[in-house]
Scaffold this motif. Sequence first.
Motif, PDB file in Angstrom:
ATOM      1  N   ALA A 313       0.973  -1.306  -0.329  1.00 33.59           N
ATOM      2  CA  ALA A 313       0.030   0.389  -0.124  1.00 33.59           C
ATOM      3  C   ALA A 313       0.662   1.362   0.069  1.00 33.59           C
ATOM      4  O   ALA A 313       0.621   2.037  -0.328  1.00 33.59           O
ATOM      5  N   VAL A 314       1.738   1.317   0.576  1.00 37.16           N
ATOM      6  CA  VAL A 314       2.676   1.844   0.752  1.00 37.16           C
ATOM      7  C   VAL A 314       3.729   2.649  -0.576  1.00 37.16           C
ATOM      8  O   VAL A 314       3.743   3.384  -1.253  1.00 37.16           O
ATOM      9  N   ALA A 315       3.818   1.647  -1.408  1.00 37.70           N
ATOM     10  CA  ALA A 315       4.610   1.142  -2.383  1.00 37.70           C
ATOM     11  C   ALA A 315       4.140   2.107  -3.473  1.00 37.70           C
ATOM     12  O   ALA A 315       3.839   2.796  -4.196  1.00 37.70           O
ATOM     13  N   LEU A 316       2.605   1.547  -3.734  1.00 31.81           N
ATOM     14  CA  LEU A 316       1.643   1.926  -4.653  1.00 31.81           C
ATOM     15  C   LEU A 316       1.107   3.427  -4.398  1.00 31.81           C
ATOM     16  O   LEU A 316       1.074   4.070  -5.146  1.00 31.81           O
ATOM     17  N   ALA A 350      -3.540  -3.463  -2.198  1.00 32.02           N
ATOM     18  CA  ALA A 350      -2.909  -2.511  -1.878  1.00 32.02           C
ATOM     19  C   ALA A 350      -3.609  -0.716  -2.333  1.00 32.02           C
ATOM     20  O   ALA A 350      -4.046  -0.137  -1.530  1.00 32.02           O
ATOM     21  N   LEU A 351      -4.493  -0.991  -3.115  1.00 28.42           N
ATOM     22  CA  LEU A 351      -5.918  -0.625  -3.710  1.00 28.42           C
ATOM     23  C   LEU A 351      -7.079   0.046  -2.449  1.00 28.42           C
ATOM     24  O   LEU A 351      -7.152   1.074  -1.861  1.00 28.42           O
ATOM     25  N   ARG A 352      -7.607  -1.391  -1.998  1.00 26.54           N
ATOM     26  CA  ARG A 352      -8.625  -1.432  -1.187  1.00 26.54           C
ATOM     27  C   ARG A 352      -7.868  -0.120   0.360  1.00 26.54           C
ATOM     28  O   ARG A 352      -8.936   0.174   1.068  1.00 26.54           O
ATOM     29  N   ALA A 353      -6.474  -0.717   0.899  1.00 29.19           N
ATOM     30  CA  ALA A 353      -6.514   0.083   1.596  1.00 29.19           C
ATOM     31  C   ALA A 353      -6.216   0.977   1.877  1.00 29.19           C
ATOM     32  O   ALA A 353      -6.617   1.932   2.739  1.00 29.19           O
ATOM     33  N   LEU A 354      -5.823   1.911   0.554  1.00 32.63           N
ATOM     34  CA  LEU A 354      -5.847   3.276   0.266  1.00 32.63           C
ATOM     35  C   LEU A 354      -7.153   3.916   0.444  1.00 32.63           C
ATOM     36  O   LEU A 354      -6.934   4.932   0.949  1.00 32.63           O
ATOM     37  N   LEU A 355      -7.994   2.884   0.314  1.00 29.00           N
ATOM     38  CA  LEU A 355      -9.512   3.080  -0.051  1.00 29.00           C
ATOM     39  C   LEU A 355     -10.238   3.722   1.517  1.00 29.00           C
ATOM     40  O   LEU A 355     -10.941   4.065   1.669  1.00 29.00           O
TER      41      LEU A 355
END
Length: 716
Positions: A313-316, A350-355
């Motif tokens: 998630a950090v990388a994305l 990763a995207l779900r974590a950012l959302l």
Amino acid sequence: MDGRAEDGGRVYQASGDQHISEHHHHHHAGREPVSDTPDSVRRPMVGRPPVVLRDRAEVLERLRESAASDRGCDIHVLHGMGGCGKTAVAYDFFRTATEEFGRVGLWVNASDRASLRAGMLAVAADRGAGDGELLAVRNGFRPAADLVWDYLDRSAEPWLLVLDNADDPAILRDGSWLRTSPRGIVVVTTRRAAAHWWPGAQLQHIGVLPREDAARVLCDLAPQSGTMEQAAEIADRLGRLPLALTLAGGFLSHQLIDPWSMEVYGRRLDEGERVELIDQGADALDEEDPRHLVGRTWQLSLDSFEAHGLPEAVALLRLLARLAPEPLPLSVLNSPEVGDVLPRARIETALRALLDHSLTELVDAGVRCVRCHGVLLDSVAAATPREGLAVLDATAIRLLDAAVPTVPDAGPYEPRLRLLAPHALALLRRVADDPSAAADALSVATRLSVALHRTGDYPSAWETVRAAAVLAEPRLGPEHRLVLAARSREGRALFRLGRYAEAEPLLRSVRAVQERLFGADDPDTLDTCHGLQLVLGNVGRREEALTLLRRTVAGRRAVLGPSHPLTLRSRASLLVILSASELTTEDDGTLLSLPQECARHLGPDHTVTLGARHNHAWALYVLGRIEAADEEIRLVTEEYDRRFGPDYPIALSARQLLARTRSALGHPDEGAELMADVVARRERALGADHPFTAASRGLLRELRGDGRADGDAAPS
């Protein structure tokens, strides 16, 4: 057995069993003992309360309705990205609930387990829990949450409980701290947006402010620094994020020796590290809280990802920070090219974590997209370790490169292409210090401009390639091959926009430099030459245009070969510039069989083949073979409409020629009707003053018998 204790130690000696409980409080000499109990739960613990809360009327009205009713049992979750003003909304409602509705206000910091537990036990004490009960909880003899909610349920007065900064909902869930009660209302502020964390709650999204309200925030804080319009311009640069606006207003209002105006502040935002400038508005005397600084508030979420085993998630987010705060098609991320930054299989996670942490949002911009806030991206980019930038930049370039057609072709409007433009330009800004990366990014941006051009989106094509050249030129130099190619495409777009007076000198200057550096027959030089002849042909300089076009055809034949699409395209352009006598003799009389030659080399459905048929119909019209011209252009028009739609620029050119042939064959009403449709569509797409529109109006007058055509544009 004898024992001896020193320095506050204890020795216990007994002949039987004893149960001993001790509580040790360690503190430095000369300091008061430190307690984790909050100083108050009756006053909101906020950094800088808003002077006036702007544009939250709808959310506050829902909260007021809840406070005014006697039903209780309501949980309101205010969720949104860090810095969007969730705590400010809760603070404003806290004051309303206590002052207007007579509720007891209780405020608890829920950012970590220790603060939440201590704050909730203080709430229990406030509601009447005795020392013995609290001691039993602290010693583990009674469940803490049960005690707190027992006293909240028994409260003689209605209450409001705010759980602020609950960015780790697992803390609330694991301790069963979040419950409902008939005696009160609970308001939670959090960055976590996923509904599964908040069953039974009413979710209220808190976003950025509208433009006018964002400007008013700056004027509230620094009323003497500038006008409302200047404030609105700064608000736009700050993405209308309340935290950034508050810091900017604080900076402007607190300067003493050399106060800046809003105009100066806006200029400085564009010049340097804007995250550092924004954070200078923090109160230097206050205890530093990362939530009150745009440069650090989102680091809390990144740290949480690392702690919970979500480094992807950090990388994305760091990858997204190389791009623009605009909608990015999700298909761009779903590419093998992402592999150097994070495994493709982990993009979804990763995207779900950012959302979930409100660090990005899904938007529909004609296609499914993801979008991040600009100040957030700048903050993440500024904090990204330098050793990781090369891989991030290379990956971002490859992702955009894969999203742009390798060989852009004519086609209908494609919304995804326009969405890529701000990201290509943002990436160029990020890589400005790396000549190799800047060259790669410029190449992608130029090809994207070509793709936009060939969908008929000439304004976007011009804006994209012009901005790309401006960004890349200081690093690569004005005579770099790719910079010159970008300038050439800029000239081509200016021509299509009808700005001939700007297109001609630009294309002439680019061609002169290309000839000097690369030679007259270099493919880039020939491309510029082809573009220049289009301009000259449309401003009445036919002979010069024909000379350039013949030179382009000869050069492309020699360098690319006689069957290359660009060679055939240039030969097709001869069909619309030559006179009747020249048409029958050009290329030893073989030019009129060009459509068959294109079909043989490229296939009958190739765009160049279709364009050759279009131009061949014009040649037949010039030669007076009206019936043959009418039959061919009717078929071409139908194919254009089917493939590109009736508003596509070349489709309008073909319909214009069909209007001519229908009128010439004795159907003036049909011809005028077709021409009126062309005029209307060109006025909508190009504007009433565009040369193509003016020429179409002239032809319409001619077909109606109102006068002669003035400068009818031939197809090209």
